[in-house]
Structure formats: C-alpha cells, structure tokens
Enzyme design. Sequence first.
Site, PDB file in Angstrom:
ATOM      1  NE  ARG A  97      -0.532  -5.117  -6.394  1.00  0.00           N
ATOM      2  CZ  ARG A  97      -0.540  -4.926  -5.203  1.00  0.00           C
ATOM      3  NH1 ARG A  97      -1.137  -5.507  -3.926  1.00  0.00           N
ATOM      4  NH2 ARG A  97      -0.096  -3.524  -5.004  1.00  0.00           N
ATOM      5  CE1 TYR A 115      -4.272  -6.667  -6.155  1.00  0.00           C
ATOM      6  CE2 TYR A 115      -5.265  -4.427  -6.047  1.00  0.00           C
ATOM      7  CZ  TYR A 115      -4.649  -5.812  -5.548  1.00  0.00           C
ATOM      8  OH  TYR A 115      -3.605  -4.505  -4.597  1.00  0.00           O
ATOM      9  CG  PHE A 207      -1.117  -0.743 -10.027  1.00  0.00           C
ATOM     10  CD1 PHE A 207      -0.604   0.489 -12.178  1.00  0.00           C
ATOM     11  CD2 PHE A 207      -2.290  -0.972 -10.203  1.00  0.00           C
ATOM     12  CE1 PHE A 207      -2.571   0.249 -12.842  1.00  0.00           C
ATOM     13  CE2 PHE A 207      -3.225  -0.410 -11.180  1.00  0.00           C
ATOM     14  CZ  PHE A 207      -3.686  -0.516 -12.432  1.00  0.00           C
ATOM     15  CG  ASP A 208      -3.018  -1.373  -5.535  1.00  0.00           C
ATOM     16  OD1 ASP A 208      -1.794  -1.692  -6.415  1.00  0.00           O
ATOM     17  OD2 ASP A 208      -3.744  -2.369  -4.699  1.00  0.00           O
ATOM     18  CB  THR A 209      -0.213   4.058  -3.176  1.00  0.00           C
ATOM     19  OG1 THR A 209      -0.531   3.497  -2.651  1.00  0.00           O
ATOM     20  CG2 THR A 209      -0.388   5.674  -2.836  1.00  0.00           C
TER      21      THR A 209
END
Length: 427
Positions: A97, A115, A207-209
Amino acid sequence: MSHLITERGTPAAPPPSPHGHGGRGRLVEVVVPVHNEERVLAASVERLHAYLAGTFPYPFRITVADNASTDATWWIAEDLAARLPRVRAVRLEEKGRGRALRHVWGTSDADVVAYMDVDLSTDLDAFLPLIAPLVSGHSDLAIGSRLTRGSAVVRGPRREVISRCYNLLLRTALAARFTDAQCGFKAARTEIVQALLPEVEDEAWFFDTELLLLAERGGLRIHEVPVDWVDDPDSRVDVLRTALDDLRGMARVARRILTGGFGAPAVRRRPAVELPAGMRRQLPAFAVIGVISTIAQLVLFVLLRLVTGPLSANAVSLVITTVANTAANRRFTFGVTGTRDAFRHQLEGGAAFLLGLALSTGGLALLHAAAPGASRAVEIAALVTANAVATLVRFLLMRAWIFHPRRSTGGGGRVPAAGESTEGTPS
C-alpha cells in the site's frame, strides 16, 4: 523501486466540480489502493464518485492504484476509468500500500492528495472536514481518527485491542501525539507530502505511521477528524501480520531516532490565507494612508470641537480627510496616475465618505443617547471604532469598484499592482 506498468483514464485536466468555486478550487486527488479487490472495487468507486460529484465543493480526481493484483481487479479498474469521468487507474507490478501511495502521491499534480480504503469503512461525510483545513492552509496533514472524542466505531474486540495497544505504544515509545495512525482515511498538502516521501522507508502498512512521525518531528500541523467507522468483516488485512510488521517499523524508526537519522526535511509552509493578486502590495500602502487619515481626522475633530458641536465637527473633518484619502490611495495604493477619471474617483469615493459618515455619526449619536455628557476621550474612542469598520469596507469598495482595472478608461493612468492584470479582475 516499483515502476508503472500501465495507466488508464488519466484526464489532461479534470472537469470542474459543479459545486462552488466555479472550477477554480484546489484539485484534490483521492487514491484508492487495491490488491485483489475484485468483489468490492466497482461498487465502492461508483459510490465514492457519486458522493464526490454530488456533494464535494472542490475539483477532484479518483485514482485506483492496483498494486500487483492477480484477480480481475485491474480489468475492473480499467472499466471504471473508461466509464466514469475524473477516474483513472494505475497499475504497479509490486505489492505494498505504501508503494502505491508513494507512486501516485509523489507524481501528483493536485494541490491536496488523500487516500481511503476500498471498503469505505469510514463514513464519507468526514471527507470534507478532512480536506478543508488543508485547502485553507491551516494544517499540513489530516487524518481520520477512530480513537478521539466524537468518533463512532463498530468493530470486533480483537481489532479494537490491537489498535489501541499499537497507538499506545506509539505515544509512549516514540512520543507520537496523534491518536490513530492506522485509520485508512488520510490526506495531506501535496507539496508537504512530496517533501517527506524521500525520508519514508516503508512500502507497506507502516508507511502511514512513518509519514506522520516524520511530519511531527518536522513541526508540521496534523489535523485529526473524528470519524464514524464500521469494520468490514470481509477485510483482506492480516491483522496479526500487519501488527508485527508495524512493530518492526517502530523498532527501525526508534533506531533511526537514536542515531540521529530520522528527521523531516525543511518544509516551507505557505501562509494559512493566500491573499488575492496585488493585495499583498496594496494593503501596507492602504494601512499607512489610513493611519495618517485617521490621525488627521482626529486632530481636525478636536480643533473643530472648539467652535462647533460633535456631529458638525465629525462631518467637516471626515469630508476633508476623505478627499485626501481617496487621492492618496488612488496614487499610492492602486497606482492610478494622471488626471483622467480623477473626478469620477472622487465622486465614487464619496460613497465611502457617506458610509464612514453614517457609521461615525451613528456611533456618536448612540454614545450621547446612552451616555449624555460623555467626555472627549470617549467620543474619540467611538470615532476610532466606527472608522475601523468603515476603513475595511472602504478598501473593498476601492479595490472591487472605484479603482477596478476594468473600469479604467485608458490614457496614461493605470499602473497595475504586482500580480494583477489590467485586463482582468483582481482575483
């Protein structure tokens, strides 16, 4: 690094949203990352497209980012891109992702990128509150939170416990101040996220964190929006494996922090409020002229009060200073030289005079009705307050009406402000 295999339905310029902004709003690109989601992809994108087309006040583009699906996901994405305006499909040859978001966000020409998970577990009514502080410049990133006051969440106890423990670890071990790192409902200003991406190592669920931790360490603003969220029982996420990957990501970031290798690049934040063209130069000149005019009027008022009443003194002092104020703003604020249109400008400046006269006279009348025998100091305070309101309206009238470049009759007079066209409307 993954590379793009193919792309479908990319619009050269997305059609404007029919709601507000007249198509001049900031473009928002919504990415839907997918891997083997043939069962829900079409229904979810159609629902999202209908919702944004019907309610969202900004131009938008939906990008389906297929990362290495082995079922019919890519063919469905191609069909959606062919059928729906403002939808495109991008296919990557590797899973992840984070990898999909990195590619689309990193190459986006939109002003704001976002997103959301393909299952649309998050109520779409939270999307505009997510985007609004980014469009205004108030915040740099925005996240949906299931763990903050005002959220409503329906999910099983296993995922609830894992999510809360993970976010508690982030706050205690890495000093994170955001409440929910894992909610698949995030957005950011494109210039911000593109500056941060080279420092983000993860290509999958962490990735988000990692992006949020970098943003916090760089002093960027993260806006949290409480969301209504319903767990998708058919979710493809392996919760335990994802949790373990996230823990490894936390350990890696902790090592980088200890060795001084984890930090956001310097990012220049744009002002929270972007001034229209020309106004940045006009406002200081108008302010200086306004201060001088106010002082001149107060001096005249005090002198005239020695020989006449407060209403007459106010009217005469305001007439004199308004004529001088209009002439000074004509030359120094709006760059109009020569004598052509000077008389018209003064006549139309009379409208600003009448407004100021009405406000200040009304203020004085109310003052003396409420407090008969008020002192000169109180009278002056009332005048200053009324003039402050009149000054704001006067500036808007001068800019949009009296000295508007389209109303110039030509002939040696108009010096356009920086960033302003002599043929168009100051935006």
